[in-house]
Enzyme design. Sequence first.
Site, PDB file in Angstrom:
ATOM      1  N   SER A   1       0.360  -1.197  -0.033  1.00  0.00           N
ATOM      2  CA  SER A   1      -0.192   0.146  -0.013  1.00  0.00           C
ATOM      3  C   SER A   1       0.689   1.310  -0.521  1.00  0.00           C
ATOM      4  O   SER A   1       0.341   1.993  -0.501  1.00  0.00           O
ATOM      5  CB  SER A   1      -0.671  -0.301   1.342  1.00  0.00           C
ATOM      6  OG  SER A   1       0.014   0.132   2.256  1.00  0.00           O
TER       7      SER A   1
ATOM      8  N   HIS B   1      -5.167  -4.001  -2.101  1.00  0.00           N
ATOM      9  CA  HIS B   1      -4.492  -2.861  -3.705  1.00  0.00           C
ATOM     10  C   HIS B   1      -4.399  -3.573  -5.210  1.00  0.00           C
ATOM     11  O   HIS B   1      -4.532  -3.476  -5.488  1.00  0.00           O
ATOM     12  CB  HIS B   1      -3.362  -2.419  -3.054  1.00  0.00           C
ATOM     13  CG  HIS B   1      -3.943  -1.249  -1.749  1.00  0.00           C
ATOM     14  ND1 HIS B   1      -3.833  -0.153  -2.505  1.00  0.00           N
ATOM     15  CD2 HIS B   1      -3.551  -1.335  -0.810  1.00  0.00           C
ATOM     16  CE1 HIS B   1      -3.838   0.065  -0.376  1.00  0.00           C
ATOM     17  NE2 HIS B   1      -3.386  -0.724  -0.298  1.00  0.00           N
TER      18      HIS B   1
ATOM     19  N   LYS C   1     -11.573  -0.399  -1.906  1.00  0.00           N
ATOM     20  CA  LYS C   1     -11.077   0.314  -3.266  1.00  0.00           C
ATOM     21  C   LYS C   1     -11.397   0.120  -4.111  1.00  0.00           C
ATOM     22  O   LYS C   1     -12.784   0.793  -4.873  1.00  0.00           O
ATOM     23  CB  LYS C   1      -9.100  -0.049  -2.687  1.00  0.00           C
ATOM     24  CG  LYS C   1      -8.731  -0.008  -1.441  1.00  0.00           C
ATOM     25  CD  LYS C   1      -7.613  -0.271  -0.650  1.00  0.00           C
ATOM     26  CE  LYS C   1      -7.195  -0.508   0.665  1.00  0.00           C
ATOM     27  NZ  LYS C   1      -7.443   0.678   1.226  1.00  0.00           N
TER      28      LYS C   1
HETATM   29  C1  LIG Z   1      -3.377  -3.659   2.550  1.00  0.00           C
HETATM   30  C2  LIG Z   1      -4.395  -3.463   2.963  1.00  0.00           C
HETATM   31  N1  LIG Z   1      -5.274  -4.553   3.610  1.00  0.00           N
HETATM   32  C3  LIG Z   1      -6.123  -4.121   5.038  1.00  0.00           C
HETATM   33  C4  LIG Z   1      -6.254  -2.573   4.281  1.00  0.00           C
HETATM   34  C5  LIG Z   1      -7.752  -2.169   5.033  1.00  0.00           C
HETATM   35  O1  LIG Z   1      -8.369  -1.421   4.011  1.00  0.00           O
HETATM   36  P1  LIG Z   1     -10.093  -1.054   4.805  1.00  0.00           P
HETATM   37  O2  LIG Z   1      -9.295   0.382   4.781  1.00  0.00           O
HETATM   38  O3  LIG Z   1     -11.113  -1.544   3.464  1.00  0.00           O
HETATM   39  O4  LIG Z   1     -10.602  -1.499   6.138  1.00  0.00           O
HETATM   40  C6  LIG Z   1      -5.709  -1.911   3.433  1.00  0.00           C
HETATM   41  C7  LIG Z   1      -6.510   0.117   3.752  1.00  0.00           C
HETATM   42  O5  LIG Z   1      -5.641   0.961   3.263  1.00  0.00           O
HETATM   43  C8  LIG Z   1      -4.680  -1.785   3.109  1.00  0.00           C
HETATM   44  O6  LIG Z   1      -4.189  -1.476   2.844  1.00  0.00           O
END
Ligand SMILES: Cc1ncc(COP(=O)(O)O)c(C=O)c1O
Length: 403
Positions: free
Chosen positions: A185, A213, A244
């Site tokens: 991310s 992502h 996303k």
């Molecule tokens: C790699 C990763 N996993 C999980 C999440 C969490 O997702 P959410 O924002 O939908 O709760 C994110 C959020 O940016 C992320 O980058």
Amino acid sequence: MGLFDKFQGLAAARGELEKLGVDPFGVEIERILSPTEGIIHGRRTVLAGTNNYLGLTFDPDCIAAAKRALDTEGTGTTGSRMANGSYANHRKLERELAAFYEMRDAIVFSTGYQANLGLLSGLMGPDDVVLLDADCHASIYDGCRLAGAEVIRFRHNNVEDLAKRMRRLGPRAADTLIVIEGIYSMLGDRAPLREIVEVKRELGGYLLVDEAHSVGVLGDRGRGLVEEMDVLADADFIVGTFSKSLGGAGGFCVSNLPALDLVRYSSRPYIFTASPSPATIASTRQALVKLEAGRDLRARLRVNYERLHSALEAMGYTLGAPPSPVIAVVLGERNEALQFWKRLVEHGVYVNLMLPPATPNGVSLIRCSVSAAHSSEQIDAVCRAFSDLRSTAGIVAAELGTG
Ligand SMILES: Cc1ncc(COP(=O)(O)O)c(C=O)c1O
């Protein structure tokens, strides 16, 4: 120490930002105009930091599905999946996600954060070992902490380091869980997935790939890096988010392992929270159909991110990784990065500012996320802003990716 003494450091850091006239973590989008445009500080602004990779947040079919669900199922479920909050459409979406990945089962969680928290804490316990890529998302770290599992970090994307640490575990290696991300991310780089799968085949263990992502972005049908690298069958658990490329909110885990269903009974972040609202589930089901058929969207997204990436590179910016929809521009000093970010917003371009300690190797980053919905004029506008501000950026040749 008093209850609030711990906030002194935070209050000082916020005071510094106020003095500089910058508030990167409290930006208000006063009005949202489209997936890629909003009003910020009264000005039309290109949104290039929203993770809206396929631009589905305003898709008419997703909106219509959500409206129908509001009319027929109401505004909320008012309960957890275990109590009164499991509706037929939650299970339908789970079956659709399982079919999408050609896996046995899926669990839907209320956020992507909770998907990691819920799977890891439901699956792992104090006697278990998790091997974690150092750059993994906070939700993965938090899940391991909630599980009380032993965490062994290996250097970011360093397969030799992973193998070395697994060998040290001896026979225990066969029962470890390796956790990585498809596209990371912060920097936008991909995991060396084939090599990691080789390690797993040799030394055992289970593999969890967080494709937050990369779902919708990579692979012919949008199933992420596991599909692009043709190793879907080697992933024991795939985690993703609806927030996303699917344009909603919520998260999921899919697996071929029968034990996944039992995680429902051991996962506090699944049991003790309300389930996603009917409108969220309905728009996500519709978005999943679009995502799977979205080869054109993925092609458009790729054109956009390759263009922005090569333009920034040609301007001399140091970028965190080869092209992906997450483009991280590496900047030097924290204050320079703050000022640079502020000027970008004044130029009508909204991106994310990432500062240490949240960043790998203590670098300051401007993180762009590109969308299939960006017009070529909007990509031009982002390029123009970076070009105009080139002399103020404090560009550094930072060393990255060593965890
Ligand atoms: C790699 C990763 N996993 C999980 C999440 C969490 O997702 P959410 O924002 O939908 O709760 C994110 C959020 O940016 C992320 O980058």
